[in-house]
Design a protein around this motif. Structure first.
Motif, mmCIF file in Angstrom:
data_model
loop_
_atom_site.group_PDB
_atom_site.id
_atom_site.type_symbol
_atom_site.label_atom_id
_atom_site.label_comp_id
_atom_site.label_asym_id
_atom_site.label_seq_id
_atom_site.Cartn_x
_atom_site.Cartn_y
_atom_site.Cartn_z
ATOM 1 N N ALA A 122 35.322 90.841 38.576
ATOM 2 C CA ALA A 122 36.667 91.028 38.882
ATOM 3 C C ALA A 122 37.138 92.160 38.043
ATOM 4 C CB ALA A 122 37.435 89.748 38.712
ATOM 5 N N GLN A 123 36.793 92.191 36.906
ATOM 6 C CA GLN A 123 37.420 93.206 36.033
ATOM 7 C C GLN A 123 36.951 94.620 36.310
ATOM 8 O OE1 GLN A 123 36.485 92.786 31.579
ATOM 9 N NE2 GLN A 123 37.170 94.845 31.349
ATOM 10 N N THR A 124 35.587 94.728 36.723
ATOM 11 C CA THR A 124 35.121 95.887 37.373
ATOM 12 C C THR A 124 35.837 96.271 38.570
ATOM 13 O OG1 THR A 124 32.793 95.117 36.514
ATOM 14 C CG2 THR A 124 32.856 96.978 38.125
ATOM 15 N N ARG A 125 36.104 95.422 39.408
ATOM 16 C CA ARG A 125 36.756 95.631 40.751
ATOM 17 C C ARG A 125 37.989 96.370 40.252
ATOM 18 N NH1 ARG A 125 32.761 96.440 44.379
ATOM 19 N NH2 ARG A 125 31.705 94.660 44.426
ATOM 20 N N HIS A 126 38.739 95.571 39.584
ATOM 21 C CA HIS A 126 40.155 96.058 39.002
ATOM 22 C C HIS A 126 40.352 97.670 38.435
ATOM 23 C CE1 HIS A 126 43.212 96.503 35.656
ATOM 24 N NE2 HIS A 126 43.924 95.773 36.548
ATOM 25 N N GLN A 127 39.155 97.972 37.477
ATOM 26 C CA GLN A 127 39.083 99.534 37.352
ATOM 27 C C GLN A 127 38.573 100.443 38.430
ATOM 28 O OE1 GLN A 127 37.293 100.263 33.643
ATOM 29 N NE2 GLN A 127 37.346 102.618 34.077
ATOM 30 N N LYS A 128 37.814 100.029 39.351
ATOM 31 C CA LYS A 128 37.431 100.536 40.460
ATOM 32 C C LYS A 128 38.639 100.724 41.468
ATOM 33 C CE LYS A 128 33.187 100.428 42.168
ATOM 34 N NZ LYS A 128 31.970 99.847 42.789
ATOM 35 N N LEU A 129 39.327 99.633 41.599
ATOM 36 C CA LEU A 129 40.615 99.936 42.413
ATOM 37 C C LEU A 129 41.549 100.829 41.771
ATOM 38 C CD1 LEU A 129 42.522 98.725 44.555
ATOM 39 C CD2 LEU A 129 43.105 97.046 42.992
ATOM 40 N N TRP A 130 41.892 101.077 40.571
ATOM 41 C CA TRP A 130 42.650 101.980 40.163
ATOM 42 C C TRP A 130 42.116 103.276 40.297
ATOM 43 C CZ3 TRP A 130 41.470 105.139 35.610
ATOM 44 C CH2 TRP A 130 42.670 105.708 35.340
ATOM 45 N N LEU A 131 40.670 103.519 39.814
ATOM 46 C CA LEU A 131 40.083 104.749 40.100
ATOM 47 C C LEU A 131 40.438 105.431 41.398
ATOM 48 C CD1 LEU A 131 36.842 104.298 37.929
ATOM 49 C CD2 LEU A 131 38.884 105.583 37.294
ATOM 50 N N ALA A 132 40.021 104.495 42.334
ATOM 51 C CA ALA A 132 40.274 104.910 43.801
ATOM 52 C C ALA A 132 41.741 105.291 44.171
ATOM 53 C CB ALA A 132 39.779 103.807 44.698
ATOM 54 N N GLY A 133 42.556 104.484 43.902
ATOM 55 C CA GLY A 133 43.956 104.809 44.016
ATOM 56 C C GLY A 133 44.380 105.985 43.214
ATOM 57 N N LYS A 134 44.049 106.183 41.899
ATOM 58 C CA LYS A 134 44.274 107.351 41.341
ATOM 59 C C LYS A 134 43.839 108.571 42.020
ATOM 60 C CE LYS A 134 44.085 109.671 36.629
ATOM 61 N NZ LYS A 134 43.510 109.623 35.426
ATOM 62 N N ALA A 135 42.610 108.633 42.568
ATOM 63 C CA ALA A 135 41.951 109.629 43.357
ATOM 64 C C ALA A 135 42.565 109.811 44.727
ATOM 65 C CB ALA A 135 40.418 109.504 43.209
ATOM 66 N N GLN A 136 43.435 108.764 45.093
ATOM 67 C CA GLN A 136 43.949 108.740 46.452
ATOM 68 C C GLN A 136 42.899 108.646 47.458
ATOM 69 O OE1 GLN A 136 46.964 111.760 46.950
ATOM 70 N NE2 GLN A 136 48.256 110.802 45.562
ATOM 71 N N ASN A 137 41.793 107.951 47.305
ATOM 72 C CA ASN A 137 40.783 107.609 48.117
ATOM 73 C C ASN A 137 41.243 106.180 48.673
ATOM 74 O OD1 ASN A 137 38.473 106.726 49.293
ATOM 75 N ND2 ASN A 137 37.194 107.547 48.062
ATOM 76 N N TRP A 138 42.096 106.115 49.638
ATOM 77 C CA TRP A 138 42.842 104.909 49.883
ATOM 78 C C TRP A 138 41.752 103.941 50.886
ATOM 79 C CZ3 TRP A 138 46.551 104.551 46.977
ATOM 80 C CH2 TRP A 138 47.092 105.668 46.736
ATOM 81 N N GLU A 139 40.749 104.475 51.537
ATOM 82 C CA GLU A 139 39.748 103.667 52.010
ATOM 83 C C GLU A 139 38.966 102.790 51.123
ATOM 84 O OE1 GLU A 139 36.310 103.868 55.585
ATOM 85 O OE2 GLU A 139 37.259 105.611 54.682
ATOM 86 N N LEU A 140 38.550 103.663 50.083
ATOM 87 C CA LEU A 140 37.652 102.853 48.852
ATOM 88 C C LEU A 140 38.677 101.853 48.199
ATOM 89 C CD1 LEU A 140 35.346 102.632 47.241
ATOM 90 C CD2 LEU A 140 36.076 104.546 45.758
ATOM 91 N N ALA A 141 39.873 102.220 47.722
ATOM 92 C CA ALA A 141 40.943 101.239 47.260
ATOM 93 C C ALA A 141 41.063 100.092 48.169
ATOM 94 C CB ALA A 141 42.380 102.177 47.115
#
Length: 155
Positions: free
Chosen positions: A43-62
């Motif tokens: 869950a912690q890893t997903r939390h960080q990957k979610l943030w990274l995807a949102g920061k990069a505006q990769n909405w599909e990945l987010a």
């Protein structure tokens, strides 16, 4: 038990999630069940990957990472009965806010919602007497940049 099953089914539909636990019963020895710490690390890893995807505006990945994060939290609730049902539902509003921000492709709302989710994670940790696990909104792309490792300052 039926209430718990109903709540878990509700959670699987994407409407709720859970984190952390106290006083947990062990799974039976004839089945493999991941340790709660392993589920929470995921869950912690997903939390960080979610943030990274949102920061990069990769909405599909987010959107994908958000669904994966929800699945990890639901898995914890399904497999560990010591997690109160109230902890399953507590994070739902912030998870929905993230989903709404992702759908709108709104980086500002996404950042605010992720902050609210992170606050919810920490509130759950405190309620489960795990306040030494402190999550934060990631500050960079380093692994585990979304966790504070220094002891929390006591008020």
């Amino acid at each position: 038990m039926k209430l718990r099953n109903w709540m878990v089914a509700f959670a699987v539909s994407g409407a709720a999630s859970a984190v952390a636990a106290q006083d947990l019963r062990s799974p039976s020895p004839d089945q493999y069940v991941p340790r709660l710490g392993d589920i929470m690390s995921t869950a912690q890893t997903r939390h960080q990957k979610l943030w990274l995807a949102g920061k990069a505006q990769n909405w599909e990945l987010a959107a994908y990472e958000l669904n994966q994060l929800k699945a990890s939290l639901v898995e914890a609730a399904v497999l560990y009965s010591g997690i109160p049902v109230s902890n399953v539902t507590t994070l739902e509003p912030s998870l929905q806010s993230i989903a709404d921000a992702v759908a709108a492709k709104d980086g500002r709302k996404f950042g605010k919602a992720l902050g609210e989710l992170t606050d919810g994670c920490n509130a759950c940790h405190r309620s489960m007497k795990r306040s030494f696990v402190v999550m934060r909104v990631p500050s960079d792309q380093q692994p585990f940049a979304n966790q504070q490792f220094a002891p929390a300052v006591k008020p």
